[in-house]
Structure formats: C-alpha cells, structure tokens
Scaffold this motif. Sequence first.
Motif, short mmCIF file in Angstrom:
data_model
loop_
_atom_site.label_atom_id
_atom_site.label_comp_id
_atom_site.label_asym_id
_atom_site.label_seq_id
_atom_site.Cartn_x
_atom_site.Cartn_y
_atom_site.Cartn_z
N VAL A 42 5.52 -3.51 -9.98
CA VAL A 42 4.61 -2.46 -9.55
C VAL A 42 3.23 -2.79 -10.11
O VAL A 42 3.10 -3.00 -11.32
CB VAL A 42 5.07 -1.07 -10.04
N THR A 43 2.24 -2.84 -9.24
CA THR A 43 0.88 -3.15 -9.66
C THR A 43 -0.02 -1.95 -9.39
O THR A 43 -0.04 -1.42 -8.28
CB THR A 43 0.34 -4.38 -8.91
N VAL A 44 -0.75 -1.52 -10.44
CA VAL A 44 -1.65 -0.37 -10.31
C VAL A 44 -3.00 -0.71 -10.93
O VAL A 44 -3.09 -1.54 -11.85
CB VAL A 44 -1.08 0.89 -10.99
N ASP A 45 -4.04 -0.05 -10.44
CA ASP A 45 -5.35 -0.20 -11.08
C ASP A 45 -5.55 0.95 -12.06
O ASP A 45 -4.69 1.83 -12.21
CB ASP A 45 -6.47 -0.26 -10.04
N PRO A 76 -2.34 5.22 -4.60
CA PRO A 76 -1.89 3.92 -4.07
C PRO A 76 -1.35 3.01 -5.16
O PRO A 76 -1.93 2.88 -6.24
CB PRO A 76 -3.17 3.34 -3.47
N VAL A 77 -0.22 2.36 -4.88
CA VAL A 77 0.37 1.35 -5.75
C VAL A 77 0.92 0.24 -4.87
O VAL A 77 1.21 0.45 -3.69
CB VAL A 77 1.50 1.91 -6.64
N ALA A 78 1.04 -0.94 -5.44
CA ALA A 78 1.64 -2.08 -4.73
C ALA A 78 3.01 -2.34 -5.33
O ALA A 78 3.15 -2.46 -6.55
CB ALA A 78 0.75 -3.31 -4.85
N GLU A 95 0.84 -1.20 0.00
CA GLU A 95 0.00 0.00 0.00
C GLU A 95 0.87 1.25 0.00
O GLU A 95 0.69 2.16 0.81
CB GLU A 95 -0.94 -0.01 1.20
N LEU A 96 1.81 1.30 -0.92
CA LEU A 96 2.68 2.47 -1.03
C LEU A 96 1.89 3.62 -1.66
O LEU A 96 1.11 3.41 -2.59
CB LEU A 96 3.89 2.15 -1.89
N SER A 97 2.11 4.83 -1.14
CA SER A 97 1.43 6.01 -1.67
C SER A 97 2.43 6.84 -2.47
O SER A 97 3.47 7.25 -1.95
CB SER A 97 0.86 6.85 -0.52
N VAL A 98 2.12 7.08 -3.74
CA VAL A 98 2.96 7.90 -4.62
C VAL A 98 2.18 9.17 -4.96
O VAL A 98 1.23 9.13 -5.74
CB VAL A 98 3.35 7.14 -5.91
N ASN A 99 2.55 10.27 -4.31
CA ASN A 99 1.82 11.53 -4.46
C ASN A 99 0.33 11.33 -4.23
O ASN A 99 -0.51 11.86 -4.97
CB ASN A 99 2.09 12.13 -5.86
N GLY A 100 0.02 10.54 -3.22
CA GLY A 100 -1.37 10.31 -2.85
C GLY A 100 -2.06 9.21 -3.63
O GLY A 100 -3.23 8.93 -3.39
#
Length: 254
Positions: A121-124, A96-98, A89-94
């Motif tokens: 890196v997994t993103v929706d 969320p990415v895994a 649950e990393l936050s990149v400039n607000g």
Amino acid sequence: MSTPSAVPPRRRTGRVWGTLAAIVVALAALLVVADVVVRGIAEDRFGEQVRASLPDGIDGEVDVEIGGFSVIAQYLSGTMDRVELTAPELSVNGTPVAVDVIGEGVPVDLASPVRSVVGTVTVDEESLNRLVSVPGVTGAFTLGDGLVGYAGTIEVLGFSLDYTATARPTAAGESVLLLPEGVELTSGAGMVDVSVVVGRLLGDDPLSICVAQYLPEGVEVHDLAISPGTATVELRAQGLMFDEASLARAGSCD
C-alpha cells in the motif's frame, strides 16, 4: 499394361506420422487460443468478484492478472497458482491510495482461504494524515528520507510540554513502532531541564501505532519504506478470504 507400384511401407509410415504431428500441432494451437480466451474471462470474473467484495467506503477499479502456465488446468483444479490485483487509484473513505496484492493458492470461487497474500500500500503525506490518527500526536505526520516527523505533548512535573520528533518506523505485525531519533521542545522549555525531557523521550518505549484496526483481520505489517512525501507498507497474511465479510472485518491490537 503395367500395374502402379505400391507405396513403400516406410513412406506410408512417414505420412502417418506427419499427419499425426500436424493434428497435434493444430490441437496445441487450439488449446493455446482457448487458454488465452479463458484467461481473459477468468481475470474479468475475478475482478468483478473482488470489486463486489470491497467493504463499504472502499471503491475503485481493480485490475486482475492470473499467472501460471495453463489457466484451464488451474481452473479445473479449483485453485489459481498466482493472482495479482492492482488498484493504483483505490479510494478509502475518499482518500486515494495505491494497492497491489499478490495471492498464491487462490480458490476459484473465493469461498475458501487464500494460501498466502503479499500486498503493498502506497500513500502520500496527505492521505496518511487523513487515514491515521494517533492519541497524543498533534498536527500532521511528515515523511522524510527513512524518517517520520510528528508533534506531541508530554507531561513532566505537572507541566504539559509540546515537542516535535523525528522517528524511524519499524514494522511490528499489528502495529508500527516509531523509534525517536531526535526531539526538540517547542513550548515550556524554560520550566524544566530540557536534557531530562529529551532523554526521557528518546529513552522511553517507542510510540506504538495500532494499524490492525485499519486492515482486514489477520493481515500484518511486514515492512515499511519511507521516502520524502511517500510511505510504502508491505502487508502479509495467510488464510485470508477475499469475500466481503472477511475483508470488512478489521483486526485489533490486543
């Protein structure tokens, strides 16, 4: 009065070896316990160092797992064989990415380059569209079964024509290439020959998206997996450093 018989030499030897074996087993057990304790301390220490090295705008919990047989031996050598960093649950400039990163040949003090790094890196869809913007692409990217959908504008004979396209993404190091597989005009279809426009879009060079600008310098895209609503990107690097300055220095597409 009888004198007790002396212990036979063979029995005395057996007792000595038995005592030595017990000592060795006890020492081995102590070393195992010590290694478990040191492993936990080292993992906590690595986690603190990595969290402190995250660039501005990136925040979240980072779990650390150190591989290899003996952490003590690795620590004394100055290099860890394998270190895995997990941040679901990393936050990149607000946004969320895994993130999951595996480093091999990781220096204990993080002051030297890591021999090799493989990360995913997994993103929706929502996170992807918040993080990535591409000139000429309007609206949002959509993620399907191995395909990416997007909208854009093309200039033909002085006319601006809007279109939607489906494309198959391909990893290209510093960039991601979108190879169009289907195109549909959404405006201006009556102004020009549609087949000419579609042929041009499908036959032109693929749409190139520079991703190096979002990654630490030296990190490249190695593979992509697209499923409905989700994109997983595999990243690789050699000689990457885990200090704050290196992680904050983004790459560029030359």
